[in-house]
Scaffold this active site. Structure first.
Site, PDB file in Angstrom:
ATOM      1  N   SER A  21       2.990  -0.060   4.609  1.00  0.00           N
ATOM      2  CA  SER A  21       1.624  -0.608   4.501  1.00  0.00           C
ATOM      3  C   SER A  21       1.403  -1.589   3.357  1.00  0.00           C
ATOM      4  O   SER A  21       0.335  -2.198   3.284  1.00  0.00           O
ATOM      5  CB  SER A  21       0.608   0.526   4.387  1.00  0.00           C
ATOM      6  OG  SER A  21       0.463   1.144   5.629  1.00  0.00           O
ATOM      7  N   LYS A  44      -7.394  -1.587  -3.130  1.00  0.00           N
ATOM      8  CA  LYS A  44      -7.520  -1.018  -1.787  1.00  0.00           C
ATOM      9  C   LYS A  44      -8.519   0.136  -1.826  1.00  0.00           C
ATOM     10  O   LYS A  44      -8.523   0.929  -2.773  1.00  0.00           O
ATOM     11  CB  LYS A  44      -6.144  -0.534  -1.313  1.00  0.00           C
ATOM     12  CG  LYS A  44      -6.098  -0.041   0.125  1.00  0.00           C
ATOM     13  CD  LYS A  44      -4.664   0.290   0.545  1.00  0.00           C
ATOM     14  CE  LYS A  44      -4.570   0.788   1.966  1.00  0.00           C
ATOM     15  NZ  LYS A  44      -3.183   1.093   2.370  1.00  0.00           N
ATOM     16  N   SER A  61      -1.435  -0.966   6.559  1.00  0.00           N
ATOM     17  CA  SER A  61      -2.862  -0.709   6.444  1.00  0.00           C
ATOM     18  C   SER A  61      -3.523  -1.475   5.295  1.00  0.00           C
ATOM     19  O   SER A  61      -4.747  -1.590   5.274  1.00  0.00           O
ATOM     20  CB  SER A  61      -3.106   0.793   6.249  1.00  0.00           C
ATOM     21  OG  SER A  61      -2.534   1.238   5.028  1.00  0.00           O
TER      22      SER A  61
END
Lengths: 94, 491
Positions: free
Chosen positions: B178, B79, B154
């Site tokens: 997330s 990420k 997210s």
């Protein structure tokens, strides 16, 4: 008590954000909706409840006060938007 | 052989038996990455040349007869809020679009030491604020199961990349759900470890008392392998727990017979879609058939988790994001007359709408006169939420709930309604407030879209979550399915 446009402008100033007229309008409506929802928390009597800032108790972590190498100046300023002779350059202050 | 459809442990066996080379593996997954990327849009930065060089080094090691670790040569995605030395780390924000970290986050360093190979950095909601992966400075990532749907947020890029076969596993971060919510939407395994289990050093902070890094994988065994690599105490993170971590794979293949599973009634009420409820009923029957006992219980303060979270997280975010001033790194607005206007212009132009909204909310909640009414109140309610879990875990081994109230929603559907968007995380938020571990695994499908079941556990009992998840996975077949990449363009 609803958040006014003036209060939104004041909060933006505290947060170092410049908002357009349209943004002030939009955030006033949206922040009021979220804060209204947050007022649900007032339903609970928490007068005898201690606050939890962290899920688990934290202890200070100490290390020996030894001098170690730090990152080289060149690498520290490598990401700076403006740099001169190894220093961060910003608009004139005085 | 379609290597991109396989799990890390299967690929490890193929590497050890020399049926494949690390170079073949990286080439196969990289080819898949490029092939579907125009549809999925999961990657922000690709590092395929570096990955091929790393694969060649693993092949040299194998050729010289050296033993390789379980994640060695396995392609992964990270990420884009975890620092990677020499590779841009943008947080999917204009504010950091040009930031190249001079160091690796501890998790990245550990995975590199384990020999995993990074194929790139993946998309996310800006500064990890969002539930749909649409708040990215880049174009939003798509759900590989149906391209007009969101992958969740997210960590949408992390989930979508694993689901679509663009990486074998990935890392995400979870502040209010997330990892678990996108895992559920994309039909993969996503684990949010106990707060403090995995170092946050080098993770770009959003809400420091809630943020936690964790793995996405195609099956539960891979999840255990990644946890083995990344968990552990880190002196660079003062909130890292100084505890010994077990070998998480030892929990797999163990029975859950006689386990008492709590089913909190608050997670099954209004707002949960019928498809999701039905899938949970089937999941519970499966667990009963494995010898577990399912018992209804109550977490009475669940309904306060969302308002509590949306005071605490923005408050911490407003403080953490104060560092973005255009002086030391990142974006700087042009033509500022003085220092203060440079700060304001930089932040106004560099941050997106959701980030600004949360900074404003947090600044207000922490400001003089409102601190007690909002922030302190929320911290006290957090205590009540945590106590609910403490009481439940006196009686139960784990708790079960849906991961999300619905399947993945359509792109753009909730963008103009922040409160509705925030509701997407209603089943996951409490876990972060209490700091406990939780996992989401695929429990079934509705109209071709995955549905996740969430198991929540006692602090530092990730092993037991992996145990029940593995038992469930072995009794079902959902995890073996790959998305057909339906939508605007069929595969």
């Amino acid at each position: 008590m609803a958040l006014t446009r003036e209060e939104v402008e004041h909060v933006a100033k505290l947060a170092r954000l410049e908002l357009s007229e349209g943004e002030v309008e939009k955030y006033t409506v949206q922040l009021n909706a979220i804060l209204e929802y947050a007022r649900k928390l007032d339903d609970l009597d928490t007068s005898n409840v201690p606050p939890t800032a962290h899920a688990f108790p934290l202890e200070n972590i100490m290390r020996e006060d030894k001098v170690t190498a730090s990152m080289e100046q060149e690498r520290v300023v490598a990401n700076a938007p403006d740099e001169e002779e190894g220093f961060f350059k910003v608009p004139r202050i005085v | 052989m379609k290597l991109h459809t396989k799990c890390a442990h299967e690929l490890h066996d193929l590497l050890v038996s020399k049926e494949i080379s690390a170079t073949e593996l990286v080439n196969d997954v990289a080819a898949r990455l490029e092939d579907v990327e125009p549809k999925v849009l999961a990657f922000v930065t690709k590092t395929i040349d570096e990955a091929k060089a790393a694969a060649a080094r693993v092949d040299d090691k194998i050729a010289s007869g050296e033993k390789i670790g379980p994640l060695e040569g396995i392609p992964m995605a990270i990420k884009d809020n975890m620092c990677t030395e020499g590779v841009p780390t943008t947080c999917s924000s204009k504010m950091l679009h040009n930031f190249v970290p001079p160091y690796d986050a501890t998790v990245v360093r550990k995975l590199k030491e384990a020999g995993s190979i990074m194929l790139g950095k993946v998309n996310m909601d800006e500064f990890a604020m969002g539930s749909s992966c649409e708040n990215s400075w880049q174009e939003g990532t798509r759900n590989p199961w149906r391209l007009e749907r969101v992958p969740g947020g997210s960590s949408g890029g992390s989930a979508a990349s694993v689901s679509a076969g663009q990486a074998v596993f990935s890392l995400g971060s979870d502040t209010g759900g997330s990892i678990r919510q996108p895992a559920a939407f994309c039909g993969v395994v996503g684990l949010k470890p106990t707060y403090g289990s995995v170092s946050r050093y080098g993770l770009i902070a959003f809400a420091s008392s809630l943020d936690q890094i964790g793995p996405f994988s195609r099956d539960v065994r891979d999840c255990a392998l990644v946890m083995n690599a990344i968990a552990g105490h880190d002196p660079f993170d003062s909130t890292s727990a100084p505890i010994e971590h077990p070998d998480y794979t030892t929990f797999l293949d163990q029975s859950i017979k006689g386990w008492r599973i709590g089913v909190p009634k608050e997670y099954f009420g209004e707002g949960i879609d019928a498809d999701v409820s039905e899938t949970m009923q089937k999941a519970m029957k499966t667990l009963e058939s494995l010898g577990a006992e399912l018992i209804e219980c109550s977490l009475p303060h669940t309904e306060y988790a969302l308002p509590c979270y949306y005071i605490i997280a923005p408050a911490e975010a407003s403080s953490n994001l104060a560092r973005y001033d255009g002086v030391r790194y990142g974006f700087r607005a042009e033509e500022a007359e003085d220092l203060i206007s440079m700060f304001s212009k930089t932040r106004s132009e560099g941050f997106g709408e959701e980030v600004k909204r949360r900074i404003m909310l947090g600044t207000y909640a922490l400001s003089s006169g409102y601190y007690d009414a909002y922030y302190l109140k929320a911290l006290k309610v957090r205590t009540l939420i945590k106590q609910d879990f403490d009481r439940a875990f006196e009686k139960f081994d784990v708790l079960l709930s849906p991961t999300t109230p619905s399947v993945a929603f359509s792109c753009g559907d909730r963008l103009n309604n922040p409160l509705q968007m925030y509701q997407s995380d209603i089943c996951t938020l409490s876990v972060n407030l209490a700091g406990i571990p939780a996992i989401s695994i695929n429990a079934g499908f509705a109209d071709g879209l995955p549905i996740g079941v969430q198991f929540m556990g006692k602090p530092f009992e990730e092993g037991r979550l992996l145990q029940i998840s593995h038992a469930f996975e072995q009794a079902t077949s959902c995890h073996s399915q790959m998305p057909p990449l339906k939508g605007g363009c069929a595969e």
